[in-house]
Design an enzyme around this catalytic site. Structure first.
Site, PDB file in Angstrom:
ATOM      1  NE  ARG A 147      20.840  21.766   8.239  1.00  0.00           N
ATOM      2  CZ  ARG A 147      22.093  21.744   7.795  1.00  0.00           C
ATOM      3  NH1 ARG A 147      22.331  21.693   6.501  1.00  0.00           N
ATOM      4  NH2 ARG A 147      23.086  21.779   8.636  1.00  0.00           N
ATOM      5  CE  LYS A 169      -0.606  14.435  12.838  1.00  0.00           C
ATOM      6  NZ  LYS A 169      -1.565  13.899  13.825  1.00  0.00           N
ATOM      7  CD  GLU A 211      -7.823   4.587  10.991  1.00  0.00           C
ATOM      8  OE1 GLU A 211      -8.468   5.633  11.088  1.00  0.00           O
ATOM      9  OE2 GLU A 211      -7.006   4.198  11.863  1.00  0.00           O
ATOM     10  CE  LYS A 253      -4.576  12.163   7.270  1.00  0.00           C
ATOM     11  NZ  LYS A 253      -3.784  11.143   7.918  1.00  0.00           N
ATOM     12  CD  GLU A 263      -3.551  16.716  15.460  1.00  0.00           C
ATOM     13  OE1 GLU A 263      -2.802  16.091  14.681  1.00  0.00           O
ATOM     14  OE2 GLU A 263      -3.903  16.312  16.549  1.00  0.00           O
ATOM     15  NE  ARG A 268      -3.452  15.756  10.406  1.00  0.00           N
ATOM     16  CZ  ARG A 268      -2.371  15.624   9.654  1.00  0.00           C
ATOM     17  NH1 ARG A 268      -1.764  16.688   9.183  1.00  0.00           N
ATOM     18  NH2 ARG A 268      -1.893  14.438   9.367  1.00  0.00           N
ATOM     19  CG  ASN A 272      -7.326  12.365  16.781  1.00  0.00           C
ATOM     20  OD1 ASN A 272      -6.621  11.735  15.986  1.00  0.00           O
ATOM     21  ND2 ASN A 272      -6.964  13.517  17.305  1.00  0.00           N
ATOM     22  CG  HIS A 275      -7.964   7.176  16.477  1.00  0.00           C
ATOM     23  ND1 HIS A 275      -9.039   6.990  15.637  1.00  0.00           N
ATOM     24  CD2 HIS A 275      -6.878   6.732  15.786  1.00  0.00           C
ATOM     25  CE1 HIS A 275      -8.607   6.482  14.487  1.00  0.00           C
ATOM     26  NE2 HIS A 275      -7.307   6.315  14.553  1.00  0.00           N
ATOM     27  CG  HIS A 279      -4.496   5.843  20.303  1.00  0.00           C
ATOM     28  ND1 HIS A 279      -4.445   7.170  19.957  1.00  0.00           N
ATOM     29  CD2 HIS A 279      -4.166   5.148  19.183  1.00  0.00           C
ATOM     30  CE1 HIS A 279      -4.108   7.274  18.676  1.00  0.00           C
ATOM     31  NE2 HIS A 279      -3.939   6.066  18.193  1.00  0.00           N
ATOM     32  CG  HIS A 291      -4.388   1.701  14.495  1.00  0.00           C
ATOM     33  ND1 HIS A 291      -4.215   2.445  15.632  1.00  0.00           N
ATOM     34  CD2 HIS A 291      -5.036   2.504  13.600  1.00  0.00           C
ATOM     35  CE1 HIS A 291      -4.726   3.663  15.440  1.00  0.00           C
ATOM     36  NE2 HIS A 291      -5.222   3.722  14.218  1.00  0.00           N
TER      37      HIS A 291
HETATM   38  N1  LIG Z   1       1.503   9.158   9.593  1.00  0.00           N
HETATM   39  C1  LIG Z   1       0.211   9.069   9.864  1.00  0.00           C
HETATM   40  O1  LIG Z   1      -0.547  10.029   9.724  1.00  0.00           O
HETATM   41  C2  LIG Z   1      -0.337   7.758  10.331  1.00  0.00           C
HETATM   42  C3  LIG Z   1      -1.718   7.534  10.315  1.00  0.00           C
HETATM   43  C4  LIG Z   1      -2.187   6.278  10.688  1.00  0.00           C
HETATM   44  C5  LIG Z   1      -1.302   5.279  11.058  1.00  0.00           C
HETATM   45  N2  LIG Z   1       0.040   5.542  11.072  1.00  0.00           N
HETATM   46  C6  LIG Z   1       1.007   4.497  11.460  1.00  0.00           C
HETATM   47  O2  LIG Z   1       0.918   3.437  10.533  1.00  0.00           O
HETATM   48  C7  LIG Z   1       1.379   2.245  11.165  1.00  0.00           C
HETATM   49  C8  LIG Z   1       0.461   1.104  10.811  1.00  0.00           C
HETATM   50  O3  LIG Z   1       0.449   0.947   9.419  1.00  0.00           O
HETATM   51  P1  LIG Z   1       0.016  -0.440   8.756  1.00  0.00           P
HETATM   52  O4  LIG Z   1      -1.228  -0.920   9.392  1.00  0.00           O
HETATM   53  O5  LIG Z   1       0.028  -0.203   7.291  1.00  0.00           O
HETATM   54  O6  LIG Z   1       1.173  -1.438   9.231  1.00  0.00           O
HETATM   55  P2  LIG Z   1       2.474  -2.032   8.514  1.00  0.00           P
HETATM   56  O7  LIG Z   1       3.156  -1.047   7.699  1.00  0.00           O
HETATM   57  O8  LIG Z   1       3.254  -2.717   9.586  1.00  0.00           O
HETATM   58  O9  LIG Z   1       1.860  -3.160   7.561  1.00  0.00           O
HETATM   59  C9  LIG Z   1       1.148  -4.247   8.112  1.00  0.00           C
HETATM   60  C10 LIG Z   1       1.696  -5.590   7.574  1.00  0.00           C
HETATM   61  O10 LIG Z   1       1.339  -5.718   6.201  1.00  0.00           O
HETATM   62  C11 LIG Z   1       2.505  -6.034   5.420  1.00  0.00           C
HETATM   63  N3  LIG Z   1       2.230  -5.493   4.086  1.00  0.00           N
HETATM   64  C12 LIG Z   1       2.300  -4.215   3.655  1.00  0.00           C
HETATM   65  N4  LIG Z   1       1.809  -4.100   2.417  1.00  0.00           N
HETATM   66  C13 LIG Z   1       1.450  -5.356   2.020  1.00  0.00           C
HETATM   67  C14 LIG Z   1       0.860  -5.886   0.839  1.00  0.00           C
HETATM   68  N5  LIG Z   1       0.495  -5.106  -0.176  1.00  0.00           N
HETATM   69  N6  LIG Z   1       0.643  -7.222   0.792  1.00  0.00           N
HETATM   70  C15 LIG Z   1       0.967  -8.022   1.842  1.00  0.00           C
HETATM   71  N7  LIG Z   1       1.491  -7.580   2.993  1.00  0.00           N
HETATM   72  C16 LIG Z   1       1.729  -6.253   3.081  1.00  0.00           C
HETATM   73  C17 LIG Z   1       3.651  -5.445   6.202  1.00  0.00           C
HETATM   74  O11 LIG Z   1       4.877  -6.093   5.903  1.00  0.00           O
HETATM   75  C18 LIG Z   1       3.209  -5.707   7.636  1.00  0.00           C
HETATM   76  O12 LIG Z   1       3.522  -7.016   8.010  1.00  0.00           O
HETATM   77  C19 LIG Z   1       1.443   2.544  12.657  1.00  0.00           C
HETATM   78  O13 LIG Z   1       2.783   2.659  13.055  1.00  0.00           O
HETATM   79  C20 LIG Z   1       0.733   3.877  12.795  1.00  0.00           C
HETATM   80  O14 LIG Z   1       1.239   4.658  13.853  1.00  0.00           O
HETATM   81  C21 LIG Z   1       0.537   6.752  10.721  1.00  0.00           C
HETATM   82 ZN   LIG Z   2      -6.047   5.368  13.115  1.00  0.00          ZN
END
Ligand SMILES: NC(=O)c1ccc[n+]([C@@H]2O[C@H](COP(=O)([O-])OP(=O)(O)OC[C@H]3O[C@@H](n4cnc5c(N)ncnc54)[C@H](O)[C@@H]3O)[C@@H](O)[C@H]2O)c1
Ligand SMILES: [Zn+2]
Length: 388
Positions: A147, A169, A211, A253, A263, A268, A272, A275, A279, A291
């Site tokens: 939990r 999130k 971003e 942030k 939100e 917050r 977006n 976005h 999206h 993204h």
């Molecule tokens: N929780 C939130 O508030 C929030 C906000 C924005 C995005 N997100 C989510 O984040 C995700 C996208 O994140 P991302 O763009 O980091 O993608 P990801 O985590 O898939 O990483 C992108 C690629 O980079 C590689 N990688 C990671 N760190 C590395 C490093 N230091 N050196 C080499 N390769 C590396 C990973 O293995 C992957 O292939 C989406 O699912 C999105 O929905 C969440």
């Molecule tokens: Zn984003």
């Protein structure tokens, strides 16, 4: 709304912390700390270039705890160095692959089993080391195991360092849509080490810059100016420049989240910007675009709408478009991605309410307005312009 005493006190505390933040950012010495003020869920965002392995194991959040490290397989070597420093406190390590396909319910049993095998208890800590995907999955795992147990985020992509690791999130995707299952679960600490970005691919790095530019547009003209003046240094991942920029984004942030954690007040939603169309494009492109690449196009669309609906000046609009171009992000929409697909995806998006497409639009660089209703016809015009 009548402000009760405790709330006034909270606001005062926030101001105090905001001042400390500014003082810290001027020093930019070894480690800078930004406090995300959320009452009992308050926590620090520590930033130190090349300091992860040295600094993190000494942090009080990790003292006398059983620790499970969940790490993106690409960062196994760095994780092993960290594990060595953690010594006997580290009771397990789980490797996950990066990329969106990992972000689903079927990844969770592996983590729950690793946690049970490591005999984690309510006092234990998960260290989540990876990009946004790993952070979101590991975050949901930590939110639900027993939990809810503590989590420390070590974001390793630019997207994760400026965005996903901050704000609590967490979640996974379902086949019918992204981020449909999740929970709010604030970390106990976020440790940002920009040196980890050295190995990130050029494309992923530039995607994260979308971003970063967004933060400039929504609330920070000084950050925006610095990006205009020093994009070359940022693209070469100059340590000092990168630390300054990432610190600034984290502070924005943190401020937004501390005022509107779930939100509910609408603040917050400023995050977006770009976005809504972004999206739609991301989904219509079946994730061929990263993204940030889709968001870059979404921001250009939002800039067009801002000129029409909020009288954003032509000069400001050009500055935003030029900066997106300078960061090596796409500025033209591929004709293969059709209006119908983009609009359908936009309508399924959580940010669409009561059939109206509501946008975050810019009044000037550093200031946006939320909830601006936009007609489908106006969106079609913008998309046509993006393809021209
Ligand atoms: N929780 C939130 O508030 C929030 C906000 C924005 C995005 N997100 C989510 O984040 C995700 C996208 O994140 P991302 O763009 O980091 O993608 P990801 O985590 O898939 O990483 C992108 C690629 O980079 C590689 N990688 C990671 N760190 C590395 C490093 N230091 N050196 C080499 N390769 C590396 C990973 O293995 C992957 O292939 C989406 O699912 C999105 O929905 C969440
Ligand atoms: Zn984003």
């Amino acid at each position: 709304m009548k402000l009760g005493k405790p709330l006034i006190k909270e606001l005062d505390n926030f101001r105090l912390l905001a001042k400390t933040e500014v003082a810290n950012s001027k020093l930019m010495s070894k480690v800078t700390e930004t406090l995300l003020y959320l009452g009992s869920r308050s926590h620090a965002i520590r930033l130190g270039h090349g300091l992860l392995v040295k600094d993190l194991p000494r942090h009080h959040v990790l003292s006398d705890r059983r620790i499970l490290v969940v790490v993106d397989a690409k960062l196994k070597r760095l994780a092993k160095q960290l594990v060595r420093q953690l010594g006997s406190r580290c009771v397990g390590m789980a490797l996950l692959s990066g990329g969106e396909k990992t972000k689903n319910l079927s990844t969770l049993p592996k983590l729950y089993e690793a946690a049970a095998k490591a005999r984690l208890d309510r006092e234990s800590v998960v260290i989540a080391m990876g990009g946004g995907v790993l952070g979101d999955v590991a975050g949901f795992f930590a939110a639900t195991y027993l939990r809810g147990i503590r989590i420390v985020h070590v974001p390793t992509t630019l997207v994760a360092q400026v965005d996903s690791a901050i704000g609590g999130k967490t979640g996974v995707n379902l086949p019918v849509g992204k981020n449909l299952v999740g929970a709010f679960h604030q970390p106990s600490l976020v440790f940002v080490d920009p040196a980890i970005l050295r190995t990130l691919s050029e494309r992923q790095f530039r995607s994260g810059l979308a971003e970063v530019i967004k933060y400039g547009v929504i609330s920070d003209p000084q950050l925006f100016k610095r990006l205009e003046a020093r994009m070359d240094r940022i693209l070469s991942r100059d340590p000092k420049e990168l630390s300054w920029v990432i610190h600034r984004c984290c502070a924005i942030k943190a401020k937004v989240v501390s005022r509107d954690e779930h939100e509910t007040s609408g603040l917050r939603a400023i995050l977006n910007f770009g976005h809504t169309i972004g999206h739609g494009i991301e989904a219509a492109a079946h994730y061929e675009l990263l993204h940030g690449e889709a968001i870059a196009l979404g921001m250009i669309g939002a800039v067009d709408l801002s000129q029409k609906l909020l009288k954003l000046s032509k000069v400001a609009a050009e500055r935003i478009k030029t900066l997106i171009e300078k960061a090596g992000l796409p500025t033209r929409l591929n004709a293969r991605y059709k209006d119908a697909q983009i609009l359908n995806a936009m309508k399924l998006d959580k940010k669409v309410s009561k059939g109206k497409i509501r946008f975050v639009l810019a009044q000037r660089i550093g200031s946006v307005k939320t909830g601006i209703p936009v007609s489908e016809e106006q969106v079609r015009e913008v998309l046509a312009h993006l393809r021209a």
